[in-house]
Write an enzyme that holds these catalytic residues in place. Sequence first.
Site, short mmCIF file in Angstrom:
data_model
loop_
_atom_site.label_atom_id
_atom_site.label_comp_id
_atom_site.label_asym_id
_atom_site.label_seq_id
_atom_site.Cartn_x
_atom_site.Cartn_y
_atom_site.Cartn_z
CE LYS A 128 -15.51 -28.36 -48.30
NZ LYS A 128 -15.44 -26.97 -48.08
CB SER A 129 -13.49 -27.23 -42.22
OG SER A 129 -14.63 -26.71 -43.10
NE ARG B 246 -10.82 -23.83 -39.39
CZ ARG B 246 -11.87 -23.89 -40.23
NH1 ARG B 246 -11.76 -24.48 -41.41
NH2 ARG B 246 -12.50 -22.63 -40.15
CD GLN C 39 -14.96 -20.10 -46.24
OE1 GLN C 39 -14.21 -19.74 -47.06
NE2 GLN C 39 -15.80 -21.11 -46.26
CG ASP D 288 -21.16 -25.99 -45.29
OD1 ASP D 288 -21.53 -24.72 -45.66
OD2 ASP D 288 -20.02 -26.33 -45.18
NE ARG E 60 -23.97 -24.48 -50.93
CZ ARG E 60 -23.06 -24.95 -50.28
NH1 ARG E 60 -23.06 -24.93 -49.08
NH2 ARG E 60 -22.01 -25.51 -50.79
O1 LIG Z 1 -14.40 -22.17 -42.31
C1 LIG Z 1 -14.75 -23.04 -42.91
O2 LIG Z 1 -14.14 -24.21 -42.99
C2 LIG Z 1 -16.04 -23.03 -43.27
C3 LIG Z 1 -16.89 -21.99 -42.95
C4 LIG Z 1 -18.28 -21.81 -43.52
O3 LIG Z 1 -18.45 -20.68 -44.35
P1 LIG Z 1 -18.92 -19.28 -44.05
O4 LIG Z 1 -18.40 -18.73 -42.63
O5 LIG Z 1 -18.76 -18.49 -44.89
O6 LIG Z 1 -20.34 -19.56 -43.75
C5 LIG Z 1 -18.74 -23.04 -44.25
O7 LIG Z 1 -19.96 -22.84 -44.83
C6 LIG Z 1 -17.74 -23.76 -45.35
O8 LIG Z 1 -18.29 -24.91 -45.99
C7 LIG Z 1 -16.57 -24.07 -44.47
C1 LIG Z 2 -19.21 -23.46 -48.60
C2 LIG Z 2 -18.55 -24.62 -48.88
O1 LIG Z 2 -17.22 -24.39 -49.33
P1 LIG Z 2 -16.35 -23.21 -49.53
O2 LIG Z 2 -16.88 -21.89 -49.09
O3 LIG Z 2 -15.03 -23.50 -48.74
O4 LIG Z 2 -16.08 -23.15 -50.98
C3 LIG Z 2 -18.93 -25.98 -48.80
O5 LIG Z 2 -18.29 -26.80 -48.74
O6 LIG Z 2 -20.49 -26.08 -48.29
#
Ligand SMILES: O=C(O)C1=C[C@@H](OP(=O)(O)O)[C@@H](O)[C@H](O)C1
Ligand SMILES: C=C(OP(=O)(O)O)C(=O)O
Length: 409
Positions: free
Chosen positions: A23-24, A28, A147, A292, A323
């Site tokens: 999904k990441s 993107r 993010q 994650d 969490r």
């Molecule tokens: O850039 C991304 O796709 C993500 C970055 C991470 O978040 P953080 O940078 O807030 O830790 C991760 O936990 C999230 O599930 C996806």
């Molecule tokens: C933190 C997560 O997603 P998001 O921050 O994109 O909601 C995840 O998928 O564990």
Amino acid sequence: MKIKLSAPTEKSLKKTIQITGSKSETNRLLLIQALFPNIQIENPSNSDDARVMQKGLQTGSGVVDIHHAGTAMRFLTAYFASQEGKNVTLTGSHRMQERPIAVLVEALRTLGADIAYEKNEGYPPLKISGKKLIKSKVSLPANISSQYISALLLVAPSLERGLELELIGKITSVPYLKMTLALLNQIGVETRFEENQIKVNPIQKVKETTLVVESDWSSASYFYSIAALCEVGTQIQLSSYKKDSLQGDSVLKEIYEDFGVETIFSGTSMTLKKTKDSPLSEVNYNLSNAPDIAQTLAITCLGLGMGCHLTGLHTLPIKETDRLAALQTELSKLGANVSIDDESLTLEPASKPKPNVSIDTYNDHRMAMAFAPLAIKVNLLINEAEVVSKSYPDFWKDLKTLGFEIKEV
Ligand SMILES: O=C(O)C1=C[C@@H](OP(=O)(O)O)[C@@H](O)[C@H](O)C1
Ligand SMILES: C=C(OP(=O)(O)O)C(=O)O
């Protein structure tokens, strides 16, 4: 939907599962594709988060609701802010309205964006009037969420002068930043990441390119956990994966060696093979690069009677739920001894968890999926099991393929 989960009758599994795209990576690439339309995406994620991202990108005015999707919230904020003529209110679920976004909004405002808070200062919903962003240099804190930085980097090649970022503080979730830059590199964008500086050059045109999304490593984590909790001889084949992944959660292949699980690659699939029982009674990991998988690891340890000390978890309190608190509450219901602070979790080694406990999921897909493998050791119930669709809609179907018994109750 509440479900009761029981272990597969076969104790040594030999099964194959196809997992959809990360999904990441997908979110993107969807944004990159909106900016540079001659890009094709193969094996995209079928998650809710990718669906809301795609829908959001197709909207030019009115309300855009991204539900629980953190990446969609952050990436679309930068996208709409930089698109002249688009006027939207970007909102999300109740929880999304508690997830901070001030760092990104401030950075975008410095670049010239027009963004206002509709309810609470620092949080969604946001009223965004898209503008051509003229400035190209900004500093922002890097220790809260990567993010915010990825969001800026993704729109950077479409800005007239590109972007130069100065990152302040300890950089968190670094592999996600590297993933963003690597995907930009794949479409021909030049980038540089040295110490706390990131530079992205502008690009006018991108040539026709098809980008294949690797399957999701965070989703794979639940199968690592299942393999670790099953008997020696268990083999679970997952596709489509690469040895050299852009996803930081691919560190699973090293970490799960500690639990007796080997990863064997063959073409585009990998086999998770339980080769021995772990000789360890406790493990320590710093997960600031792979936040994650914290929930998955804590539950693997509980199931194996092992202790763990997980650090680098400072981003967990602002995810789909807090969490750290949720883990402490639910692990304690199973009889575990858990302590937390604002960036770590410690689980004491313990004997078998209590049976027939109902696990609350707090609108967090990873709470449901991380606890599910524990059914190998003890029957358990999962509340609001449908939450998995945020990242992995086929999760329960795939567990059935492995032989898990899943009953709606
Ligand atoms: O850039 C991304 O796709 C993500 C970055 C991470 O978040 P953080 O940078 O807030 O830790 C991760 O936990 C999230 O599930 C996806
Ligand atoms: C933190 C997560 O997603 P998001 O921050 O994109 O909601 C995840 O998928 O564990």
